[in-house]
Scaffold this motif. Structure first.
Motif, PDB file in Angstrom:
ATOM      1  N   ASP A  83       0.707  -1.264  -0.033  1.00 41.09           N
ATOM      2  CA  ASP A  83       0.038   0.066   0.058  1.00 41.09           C
ATOM      3  C   ASP A  83       0.856   1.189  -0.197  1.00 41.09           C
ATOM      4  OD1 ASP A  83       1.090   0.211   2.463  1.00 41.09           O
ATOM      5  OD2 ASP A  83      -0.946   0.028   3.675  1.00 41.09           O
ATOM      6  N   GLY A  84       2.161   1.189  -0.081  1.00 41.30           N
ATOM      7  CA  GLY A  84       3.177   2.277  -0.126  1.00 41.30           C
ATOM      8  C   GLY A  84       3.478   2.831   1.235  1.00 41.30           C
ATOM      9  N   SER A  85       2.916   2.268   2.354  1.00 42.03           N
ATOM     10  CA  SER A  85       3.361   2.507   3.690  1.00 42.03           C
ATOM     11  C   SER A  85       4.693   2.069   3.974  1.00 42.03           C
ATOM     12  CB  SER A  85       2.481   2.273   4.747  1.00 42.03           C
ATOM     13  OG  SER A  85       2.432   0.680   4.810  1.00 42.03           O
ATOM     14  N   GLU A  86       5.486   2.742   4.763  1.00 38.73           N
ATOM     15  CA  GLU A  86       6.902   2.559   5.064  1.00 38.73           C
ATOM     16  C   GLU A  86       6.913   1.233   6.069  1.00 38.73           C
ATOM     17  OE1 GLU A  86      11.243   4.575   5.924  1.00 38.73           O
ATOM     18  OE2 GLU A  86       9.121   5.800   5.940  1.00 38.73           O
ATOM     19  N   VAL A  87       7.727   0.456   6.109  1.00 41.89           N
ATOM     20  CA  VAL A  87       8.150  -0.815   7.000  1.00 41.89           C
ATOM     21  C   VAL A  87       9.017  -0.261   7.814  1.00 41.89           C
ATOM     22  CG1 VAL A  87       8.876  -3.075   7.273  1.00 41.89           C
ATOM     23  CG2 VAL A  87       7.626  -2.555   5.005  1.00 41.89           C
ATOM     24  N   PRO A  88       8.519  -0.079   9.078  1.00 41.07           N
ATOM     25  CA  PRO A  88       9.433   0.284  10.120  1.00 41.07           C
ATOM     26  C   PRO A  88      10.491  -0.685  10.614  1.00 41.07           C
ATOM     27  CG  PRO A  88       7.400   0.449  11.083  1.00 41.07           C
ATOM     28  CD  PRO A  88       7.059  -0.238   9.519  1.00 41.07           C
ATOM     29  N   SER A  89      11.850  -0.410  10.634  1.00 38.77           N
ATOM     30  CA  SER A  89      12.895  -1.437  10.899  1.00 38.77           C
ATOM     31  C   SER A  89      12.668  -2.342   9.776  1.00 38.77           C
ATOM     32  CB  SER A  89      12.522  -2.215  12.306  1.00 38.77           C
ATOM     33  OG  SER A  89      12.497  -1.180  13.301  1.00 38.77           O
ATOM     34  N   ALA A  90      12.656  -1.949   8.473  1.00 39.62           N
ATOM     35  CA  ALA A  90      12.570  -2.653   7.541  1.00 39.62           C
ATOM     36  C   ALA A  90      13.815  -3.747   7.337  1.00 39.62           C
ATOM     37  CB  ALA A  90      12.674  -2.102   6.153  1.00 39.62           C
ATOM     38  N   ASP A  92      15.032  -5.478   9.695  1.00 40.66           N
ATOM     39  CA  ASP A  92      14.646  -6.580  10.802  1.00 40.66           C
ATOM     40  C   ASP A  92      13.368  -7.053  10.274  1.00 40.66           C
ATOM     41  OD1 ASP A  92      16.545  -6.130  12.371  1.00 40.66           O
ATOM     42  OD2 ASP A  92      15.487  -4.707  13.423  1.00 40.66           O
ATOM     43  N   HIS A  93      12.704  -6.794   8.978  1.00 41.68           N
ATOM     44  CA  HIS A  93      11.479  -7.218   8.692  1.00 41.68           C
ATOM     45  C   HIS A  93      11.358  -7.348   7.158  1.00 41.68           C
ATOM     46  CE1 HIS A  93       9.699  -7.087  12.841  1.00 41.68           C
ATOM     47  NE2 HIS A  93      10.399  -5.944  12.614  1.00 41.68           N
ATOM     48  N   PRO A  94      12.352  -8.070   6.605  1.00 38.19           N
ATOM     49  CA  PRO A  94      12.424  -8.006   5.014  1.00 38.19           C
ATOM     50  C   PRO A  94      11.251  -8.717   4.363  1.00 38.19           C
ATOM     51  CG  PRO A  94      14.036  -9.593   5.758  1.00 38.19           C
ATOM     52  CD  PRO A  94      13.236  -8.810   6.906  1.00 38.19           C
ATOM     53  N   GLN A  95      10.573  -9.514   5.201  1.00 39.15           N
ATOM     54  CA  GLN A  95       9.170 -10.388   4.634  1.00 39.15           C
ATOM     55  C   GLN A  95       8.088  -9.279   4.328  1.00 39.15           C
ATOM     56  OE1 GLN A  95      10.629 -10.762   7.697  1.00 39.15           O
ATOM     57  NE2 GLN A  95       8.737 -10.426   9.106  1.00 39.15           N
ATOM     58  N   GLU A  96       8.255  -8.297   5.086  1.00 37.27           N
ATOM     59  CA  GLU A  96       7.073  -7.321   4.803  1.00 37.27           C
ATOM     60  C   GLU A  96       7.412  -6.360   3.634  1.00 37.27           C
ATOM     61  OE1 GLU A  96       5.830  -5.224   8.125  1.00 37.27           O
ATOM     62  OE2 GLU A  96       6.488  -6.710   9.543  1.00 37.27           O
ATOM     63  N   VAL A  97       8.539  -6.048   3.012  1.00 38.18           N
ATOM     64  CA  VAL A  97       9.151  -5.394   1.991  1.00 38.18           C
ATOM     65  C   VAL A  97       8.828  -6.006   0.677  1.00 38.18           C
ATOM     66  CG1 VAL A  97      10.841  -4.141   1.173  1.00 38.18           C
ATOM     67  CG2 VAL A  97      10.775  -4.486   3.326  1.00 38.18           C
ATOM     68  N   VAL A  98       7.751  -5.445  -0.131  1.00 36.58           N
ATOM     69  CA  VAL A  98       7.641  -5.593  -1.362  1.00 36.58           C
ATOM     70  C   VAL A  98       7.739  -4.562  -2.401  1.00 36.58           C
ATOM     71  CG1 VAL A  98       5.561  -7.403  -0.636  1.00 36.58           C
ATOM     72  CG2 VAL A  98       5.038  -4.766  -1.237  1.00 36.58           C
ATOM     73  N   ARG A  99       8.187  -3.508  -1.933  1.00 37.32           N
ATOM     74  CA  ARG A  99       8.444  -2.414  -2.780  1.00 37.32           C
ATOM     75  C   ARG A  99       9.701  -1.851  -2.194  1.00 37.32           C
ATOM     76  NH1 ARG A  99       3.340   1.307  -3.562  1.00 37.32           N
ATOM     77  NH2 ARG A  99       4.875   2.436  -4.666  1.00 37.32           N
ATOM     78  N   LEU A 100      10.817  -1.378  -3.033  1.00 39.75           N
ATOM     79  CA  LEU A 100      11.689  -0.400  -2.608  1.00 39.75           C
ATOM     80  C   LEU A 100      11.691   0.841  -3.372  1.00 39.75           C
ATOM     81  CD1 LEU A 100      14.810  -3.274  -3.096  1.00 39.75           C
ATOM     82  CD2 LEU A 100      13.665  -2.151  -0.956  1.00 39.75           C
ATOM     83  N   GLU A 101      12.246   1.972  -2.608  1.00 40.39           N
ATOM     84  CA  GLU A 101      12.231   3.245  -3.121  1.00 40.39           C
ATOM     85  C   GLU A 101      13.591   3.513  -2.985  1.00 40.39           C
ATOM     86  OE1 GLU A 101      11.419   7.161  -1.425  1.00 40.39           O
ATOM     87  OE2 GLU A 101       9.380   6.923  -2.560  1.00 40.39           O
TER      88      GLU A 101
END
Length: 115
Positions: A83-90, A92-101
């Motif tokens: 949805d474009g929201s930032e993953v806090p502590s990305a 530590d949580h790479p499984q939540e990251v589906v987009r990279l800016e």
């Protein structure tokens, strides 16, 4: 994995092969490989990292930023959800990251990379 580039000049350099070679003459192929793996590999950053080609570097000062490495190339990016929201502590949580800016790309010199 959807990859976007925040800086228009960097975006142009990454999209035009001649500019890519001009900008990083010695490492243009490494930059292209890194970006291609991110574009085509898998739906999440965790899946991309599981391939073993790209490494997640030590956590940067900004917890939301990620540093990914392939050979001499380092890419700094923000990790985002679908949805474009930032993953806090990305980091530590790479499984939540589906987009990279992408924020920055750094290419180490050969001598620096040998360390």
């Amino acid at each position: 994995m959807l990859v976007t580039v925040a800086d228009p000049d960097l975006s142009q350099a990454l999209c035009v092969h001649a500019l890519l070679v001009e900008t990083w003459r010695d490492a243009a192929r490494e930059v292209m490989t890194l970006l291609q793996v991110l574009h085509t590999a898998a739906p999440t950053l965790a899946d991309v990292l599981a391939l073993g080609l790209i490494a997640l570097a030590a956590s940067p000062a900004t917890r939301s930023a990620l540093v990914l490495r392939y050979r001499r190339v380092s890419l700094v990016a923000r990790g985002l959800r679908e949805d474009g929201s930032e993953v806090p502590s990305a980091h530590d949580h790479p499984q939540e990251v589906v987009r990279l800016e992408v924020q920055q790309i750094h290419v180490a010199a050969l001598a620096e990379a040998a360390r």
